[in-house]
Design an enzyme around this catalytic site. Structure first.
Site, short mmCIF file in Angstrom:
data_model
loop_
_atom_site.label_atom_id
_atom_site.label_comp_id
_atom_site.label_asym_id
_atom_site.label_seq_id
_atom_site.Cartn_x
_atom_site.Cartn_y
_atom_site.Cartn_z
N SER A 36 0.81 -1.23 0.00
CA SER A 36 0.00 0.00 0.00
C SER A 36 0.84 1.27 0.00
CB SER A 36 -0.93 0.01 1.22
OG SER A 36 -0.18 -0.21 2.40
N ASP A 325 -2.81 7.80 8.14
CA ASP A 325 -3.69 6.86 8.82
C ASP A 325 -2.83 5.89 9.63
OD1 ASP A 325 -2.75 4.82 7.15
OD2 ASP A 325 -4.58 4.68 5.95
N HIS A 328 0.05 4.54 7.10
CA HIS A 328 0.51 5.21 5.88
C HIS A 328 0.79 6.69 6.13
CE1 HIS A 328 -2.28 1.87 4.74
NE2 HIS A 328 -1.17 1.49 4.13
#
Ligand SMILES: *[C@@H]1O[C@H](CO)[C@@H](O)[C@H](O)[C@H]1NC(C)=O
Ligand SMILES: *[C@@H]1O[C@H](CO)[C@@H](O)[C@H](O)[C@H]1NC(C)=O
Ligand SMILES: *[C@@H]1O[C@H](CO)[C@@H](O)[C@H](O)[C@H]1NC(C)=O
Length: 363
Positions: A36, A325, A328
Site C-alpha cells: 500500500s 492513517d 501510511h
C-alpha cells in the site's frame, strides 16, 4: 528514389510494429511493485469490495478527491515520476490502459511476498505475473528489440515485506514468543521468494533495481494499537524482524550483483528515515509522529479512516502528521522520503542513489 525501393520501404513499414519509432536513448521507464505504500489504485480495480482508498479524506490535499492512494496526497512513486519528468505511472489494472512506454505500477495494498498470507490481495507473485503479461504486450507493440531496450534501461522499484512480518506478529499475538528457528525459516522463505522474483525480472532484461527496505513496523500506530497497555514509541518484536529482514535484503542484493552481469541496485533505508522522523519529529516539521491524522482507537491506530459507519476522526492539517492513517504517511512525509530515495546521502541510500541508478547508462 527508385520505385522498387519505395515499394520495399512501404512493405517494410507496414510489417514493422505500429510504433517502431525508436524511443530517445535516455528514455527510462519505471515498473513499480509492492504494497500500500506504493499502491496508486490497483486495489481499487481488484474488485474486492471495500478495498482501496476510495473515499474521503484520502486524496484530500493534492488530488482533492480519493485517488486510490493511502495518503492525503501523493506517494513516493508519484514524486519519483515527477523527478524523472514522467507523468504519474498508472495502475496496471486501470481500464483502457495499453501504453506501457513510461512504465506502470503493479503495487497493491496488503501485498505480501508469501502467497498464502493474505489471499484477497495482489501478492508479489501475482504482480510479477502481471509484469510478464505486460512484457508480451510491450513486445507486440514495440517489437522485440525496442521492448528489450526499454526493459533493460528501466528502473524496477519495490516496497514489499512489511506485511509479511506484520501478519506474522498479528497471527501470534498473545501466544508464546516465536522461536529463533521459526523466525529464521520464515525469513528464509520471504527472502528466497524475493530473490526468485528479482531473478525473473532480470531474466526479462531488468537491470536496475531500487528497493525501499521494510520500515519500523513496530512503531506504526496500527501495530501499537494491537497491544493493550503502553508500548512506548515502538513494539520490539516487529522492529527486530524488520531489521533482520533488511540485513538479509542487503545480502541478497550484493550476492545477485556478484552473480548476474549488469545487475545494479539502490537500497533506500526507509527504516532509519522513518524512525528518525518518529523520534525527532520537530526537526522534520511534524507536530505529531506517534498518532495518526485519521482513524480511531489507541494512537488512532485502527484502520477506520474513510470507512463508512465508523466515526473516525480526521485532523485539521495532515502536514502536521507523519502518519496520515494507521499505517501510511502524509503527503508531506512521502515527499521527504522520496527526496531521500532520489538523492539522499549514502548513509540513507546505497550503493547508488535512485537518481544515479536512473542515470546509469546501460549497454
Ligand atoms: C473487475 O470487474 C470488472 C467488471 O465486472 C471486470 O471487467 C474486471 O476484469 C475485473 N477486474 C479484475 C482484476 O478481476
Ligand atoms: C505511448 O506513450 C509514449 C510516451 O508518452 C508516446 O511517445 C507514444 O507515442 C505512445 N504510443 C502509442 C502507441 O500511443
Ligand atoms: C517461497 O515461499 C513458499 C511459501 O509461500 C515456500 O514454500 C518456498 O520454499 C519459498 N521459496 C523459496 C525459494 O524460498
Amino acid at each position: 528514389m527508385s520505385s522498387a525501393f519505395a515499394i520495399f520501404m512501404l512493405t517494410f513499414l507496414s510489417l514493422s510494429p505500429s510504433s517502431s519509432v525508436a524511443l530517445p536513448d535516455n528514455h527510462v521507464a519505471f515498473f513499480i511493485f509492492g504494497d500500500s505504500l506504493y499502491d496508486v489504485g490497483m486495489t481499487l480495480y481488484n474488485n474486492v469490495s471495500g478495498a482501496g482508498a476510495d473515499s474521503w479524506p484520502y486524496g484530500e490535499t493534492y488530488f482533492k478527491r480519493p485517488a486510490g492512494r493511502y495518503s492525503d496526497g501523493r506517494l513516493i512513486p508519484d514524486f519519483i515520476a515527477e523527478y524523472a519528468q514522467l507523468p504519474f505511472l498508472p495502475p496496471y489494472l486501470q481500464p483502457g490502459l495499453s501504453n506501457y512506454t513510461n512504465g506502470v505500477n503493479f503495487a497493491s495494498a496488503g501485498a505480501c511476498v508469501l502467497v498464502e498470507t493474505r489471499p484477497q490481495t495482489i501478492n508479489l507473485k501475482m504482480q510479477v505475473d502481471y509484469f510478464l503479461q505486460m512484457v508480451e504486450k510491450l513486445k507486440k507493440q514495440l517489437g522485440d528489440a525496442e521492448a528489450g531496450s526499454l526493459l533493460s534501461k528501466a528502473v524496477y522499484m519495490f516496497s514489499i515485506g512489511g506485511n509479511d512480518y506484520v501478519s506474522l506478529v498479528e497471527a501470534n499475538l498473545n501466544k508464546p514468543a516465536l522461536s529463533a528457528s521459526y523466525k529464521s525459516r520464515y525469513m528464509g522463505m520471504v527472502l528466497g521468494n524475493l530473490t526468485a522474483h528479482f531473478r525473473t525480472i532480470y531474466g526479462q532484461g531488468g537491470r536496475k533495481f531500487a528497493i525501499q527496505n521494510v520500515g519500523p513496523i513496530g512503531c506504526m500506530p496500527a501495530t501499537k494499537a494491537l497491544y493493550s497497555g503502553n508500548v512506548g514509541n515502538c513494539v520490539k518484536e516487529p522492529q527486530l524482524l524488520a531489521k533482520m529482514h533488511n540485513a538479509g535484503v542487503q545480502e541478497i542484493l550484493k550476492k545477485l550483483q556478484s552473480q548476474l552481469s549488469g545487475f545494479e541496485y539502490s537500497i533506500f533505508d526507509y527504516y532509519a528515515s522513518c524512525a528518525n522522523r518518529i523520534i525527532y519529529n520537530n526537526r522534520y516539521g511534524f507536530k505529531e509522529s506517534k498518532i495518526a491524522c485519521c482513524g480511531t482507537g489507541p494512537y488512532d491506530g485502527f484502520f477506520t479512516c474513510g470507512k463508512k459507519g465508523t466515526d473516525f476522526k480526521v485532523c485539521g492539517d495532515p502536514s502536521d502528521y507523519l502518519w496520515f492513517d494507521a499505517g501510511h504517511h502524509s503527503e508531506k512525509a512521502n515527499r521527504q522520503l522520496a527526496q531521500l530515495f532520489w538523492e539522499g546521502p549514502s548513509s540513507i541510500v546505497a550503493p547508488l542513489s535512485l537518481k544515479d541508478l536512473y542515470h546509469k547508462h546501460m549497454p
